[in-house]
Design a protein around this motif. Sequence first.
Motif, PDB file in Angstrom:
ATOM      1  N   ASP A   5      -5.745  -7.076 -13.177  1.00 62.52           N
ATOM      2  CA  ASP A   5      -6.174  -8.447 -13.466  1.00 62.52           C
ATOM      3  C   ASP A   5      -7.306  -8.466 -14.490  1.00 62.52           C
ATOM      4  O   ASP A   5      -7.309  -9.281 -15.416  1.00 62.52           O
ATOM      5  CB  ASP A   5      -6.628  -9.156 -12.189  1.00 62.52           C
ATOM      6  CG  ASP A   5      -5.479  -9.466 -11.238  1.00 62.52           C
ATOM      7  OD1 ASP A   5      -4.293  -9.395 -11.650  1.00 62.52           O
ATOM      8  OD2 ASP A   5      -5.778  -9.768 -10.062  1.00 62.52           O
ATOM      9  N   THR A   6      -8.264  -7.563 -14.319  1.00 63.70           N
ATOM     10  CA  THR A   6      -9.416  -7.506 -15.213  1.00 63.70           C
ATOM     11  C   THR A   6      -9.001  -7.107 -16.628  1.00 63.70           C
ATOM     12  O   THR A   6      -9.596  -7.567 -17.602  1.00 63.70           O
ATOM     13  CB  THR A   6     -10.462  -6.516 -14.658  1.00 63.70           C
ATOM     14  OG1 THR A   6     -10.847  -6.952 -13.349  1.00 63.70           O
ATOM     15  CG2 THR A   6     -11.680  -6.430 -15.533  1.00 63.70           C
ATOM     16  N   VAL A  39       4.766   4.345  -9.325  1.00 60.59           N
ATOM     17  CA  VAL A  39       4.285   2.978  -9.525  1.00 60.59           C
ATOM     18  C   VAL A  39       2.846   2.976 -10.038  1.00 60.59           C
ATOM     19  O   VAL A  39       2.511   2.243 -10.976  1.00 60.59           O
ATOM     20  CB  VAL A  39       4.423   2.155  -8.218  1.00 60.59           C
ATOM     21  CG1 VAL A  39       3.658   0.841  -8.293  1.00 60.59           C
ATOM     22  CG2 VAL A  39       5.903   1.913  -7.899  1.00 60.59           C
ATOM     23  N   ARG A  40       2.008   3.813  -9.460  1.00 61.02           N
ATOM     24  CA  ARG A  40       0.605   3.847  -9.894  1.00 61.02           C
ATOM     25  C   ARG A  40       0.486   4.247 -11.364  1.00 61.02           C
ATOM     26  O   ARG A  40      -0.270   3.648 -12.121  1.00 61.02           O
ATOM     27  CB  ARG A  40      -0.204   4.788  -9.001  1.00 61.02           C
ATOM     28  CG  ARG A  40      -1.692   4.749  -9.308  1.00 61.02           C
ATOM     29  CD  ARG A  40      -2.501   5.632  -8.362  1.00 61.02           C
ATOM     30  NE  ARG A  40      -3.890   5.613  -8.748  1.00 61.02           N
ATOM     31  CZ  ARG A  40      -4.802   4.757  -8.317  1.00 61.02           C
ATOM     32  NH1 ARG A  40      -4.458   3.831  -7.432  1.00 61.02           N
ATOM     33  NH2 ARG A  40      -6.046   4.803  -8.742  1.00 61.02           N
ATOM     34  N   PRO A  95       0.818  -1.223   0.000  1.00 56.84           N
ATOM     35  CA  PRO A  95       0.000   0.000   0.000  1.00 56.84           C
ATOM     36  C   PRO A  95       0.852   1.275   0.000  1.00 56.84           C
ATOM     37  O   PRO A  95       0.470   2.280  -0.588  1.00 56.84           O
ATOM     38  CB  PRO A  95      -0.819  -0.104   1.280  1.00 56.84           C
ATOM     39  CG  PRO A  95      -0.790  -1.542   1.666  1.00 56.84           C
ATOM     40  CD  PRO A  95       0.479  -2.112   1.114  1.00 56.84           C
ATOM     41  N   GLU A  96       2.017   1.210   0.626  1.00 59.11           N
ATOM     42  CA  GLU A  96       2.886   2.388   0.717  1.00 59.11           C
ATOM     43  C   GLU A  96       3.770   2.560  -0.517  1.00 59.11           C
ATOM     44  O   GLU A  96       4.486   3.560  -0.627  1.00 59.11           O
ATOM     45  CB  GLU A  96       3.768   2.279   1.963  1.00 59.11           C
ATOM     46  CG  GLU A  96       4.883   1.248   1.875  1.00 59.11           C
ATOM     47  CD  GLU A  96       4.469  -0.229   1.924  1.00 59.11           C
ATOM     48  OE1 GLU A  96       5.330  -1.076   1.658  1.00 59.11           O
ATOM     49  OE2 GLU A  96       3.287  -0.545   2.212  1.00 59.11           O
ATOM     50  N   GLN A  97       3.715   1.640  -1.483  1.00 59.76           N
ATOM     51  CA  GLN A  97       4.613   1.681  -2.638  1.00 59.76           C
ATOM     52  C   GLN A  97       4.013   2.289  -3.902  1.00 59.76           C
ATOM     53  O   GLN A  97       4.727   2.493  -4.874  1.00 59.76           O
ATOM     54  CB  GLN A  97       5.119   0.268  -2.953  1.00 59.76           C
ATOM     55  CG  GLN A  97       6.001  -0.306  -1.869  1.00 59.76           C
ATOM     56  CD  GLN A  97       6.461  -1.710  -2.197  1.00 59.76           C
ATOM     57  OE1 GLN A  97       5.667  -2.576  -2.556  1.00 59.76           O
ATOM     58  NE2 GLN A  97       7.765  -1.932  -2.085  1.00 59.76           N
ATOM     59  N   TRP A  98       2.741   2.580  -3.909  1.00 64.01           N
ATOM     60  CA  TRP A  98       2.093   3.077  -5.128  1.00 64.01           C
ATOM     61  C   TRP A  98       2.645   4.428  -5.579  1.00 64.01           C
ATOM     62  O   TRP A  98       2.544   4.768  -6.753  1.00 64.01           O
ATOM     63  CB  TRP A  98       0.575   3.126  -4.955  1.00 64.01           C
ATOM     64  CG  TRP A  98      -0.007   1.751  -4.951  1.00 64.01           C
ATOM     65  CD1 TRP A  98      -0.321   0.990  -3.860  1.00 64.01           C
ATOM     66  CD2 TRP A  98      -0.280   0.931  -6.090  1.00 64.01           C
ATOM     67  NE1 TRP A  98      -0.780  -0.240  -4.258  1.00 64.01           N
ATOM     68  CE2 TRP A  98      -0.778  -0.309  -5.624  1.00 64.01           C
ATOM     69  CE3 TRP A  98      -0.172   1.127  -7.472  1.00 64.01           C
ATOM     70  CZ2 TRP A  98      -1.159  -1.327  -6.487  1.00 64.01           C
ATOM     71  CZ3 TRP A  98      -0.549   0.095  -8.324  1.00 64.01           C
ATOM     72  CH2 TRP A  98      -1.029  -1.112  -7.834  1.00 64.01           C
ATOM     73  N   GLY A 131      -8.755   3.126 -10.438  1.00 62.91           N
ATOM     74  CA  GLY A 131      -9.792   3.291  -9.433  1.00 62.91           C
ATOM     75  C   GLY A 131      -9.317   2.950  -8.032  1.00 62.91           C
ATOM     76  O   GLY A 131      -8.156   3.134  -7.690  1.00 62.91           O
ATOM     77  N   ASP A 132     -10.234   2.420  -7.233  1.00 65.64           N
ATOM     78  CA  ASP A 132      -9.945   2.095  -5.832  1.00 65.64           C
ATOM     79  C   ASP A 132      -9.263   0.744  -5.648  1.00 65.64           C
ATOM     80  O   ASP A 132      -8.804   0.430  -4.552  1.00 65.64           O
ATOM     81  CB  ASP A 132     -11.247   2.096  -5.015  1.00 65.64           C
ATOM     82  CG  ASP A 132     -11.869   3.478  -4.920  1.00 65.64           C
ATOM     83  OD1 ASP A 132     -11.129   4.471  -5.075  1.00 65.64           O
ATOM     84  OD2 ASP A 132     -13.091   3.554  -4.709  1.00 65.64           O
ATOM     85  N   ASP A 133      -9.218  -0.067  -6.695  1.00 67.57           N
ATOM     86  CA  ASP A 133      -8.623  -1.396  -6.592  1.00 67.57           C
ATOM     87  C   ASP A 133      -7.684  -1.624  -7.779  1.00 67.57           C
ATOM     88  O   ASP A 133      -8.041  -2.291  -8.756  1.00 67.57           O
ATOM     89  CB  ASP A 133      -9.718  -2.460  -6.555  1.00 67.57           C
ATOM     90  CG  ASP A 133      -9.193  -3.836  -6.147  1.00 67.57           C
ATOM     91  OD1 ASP A 133      -7.958  -4.046  -6.176  1.00 67.57           O
ATOM     92  OD2 ASP A 133     -10.030  -4.699  -5.808  1.00 67.57           O
TER      93      ASP A 133
END
Length: 189
Positions: free
Chosen positions: A83-84, A39-40, A25-28, A75-77
């Motif tokens: 994956d999608t 990363v995001r 969570p801290e790496q985005w 988005g939020d995920d």
Amino acid sequence: MTIDIPEAYQRALDDFGALVHRIGPEQWENPTPCVDWDVRALVNHVVGENLWAPVLLAGGTSADVGDAFEGDLLGDDPIKAFDTSAVPAIQAATGVRALDRLVHLPFGDVPGREYVTELFADALIHTWDLARAIGADERLDPELVEACAAWFSDAEPGYRQAATAGGQRETPPDTDAQTRLLASWGRRA
């Protein structure tokens, strides 16, 4: 190329996806070797490529899509978004006649084989970028490195002209294949 290109693309995208699942969570917001991308943004770029692949490999154009694949695609995920997006991209690239189709890219038409090869190279290089950004093992699949290097040796002039690959970095003659490949894409391993 000694490896089946859709298989190479799938393997590279699978390797990238495995790293996506390891992002903490801290790496985005960690910086990546890609200028101006954290990363995001890097994952968002690959998701965008994944979303484009089925459209373009089915004969669609950028006009057909408009701006639907611009902006935040995570988005939020973000993991679920990746994956999608990956499944239909792989299905399109491995589909019947995908490599024989004419693909309409914004800069011109290319054979499907060339487009899928570009997707493969993008996924492979960005796998290293993501590994570096999150502190994961940076070793790439040697067979994929070899296949990408063989293709890029012929494609490199076009990429340099279009400024879509970073400036080539010099490497000593005894440098390993992965480091040479990354240097040709402007990365410092």
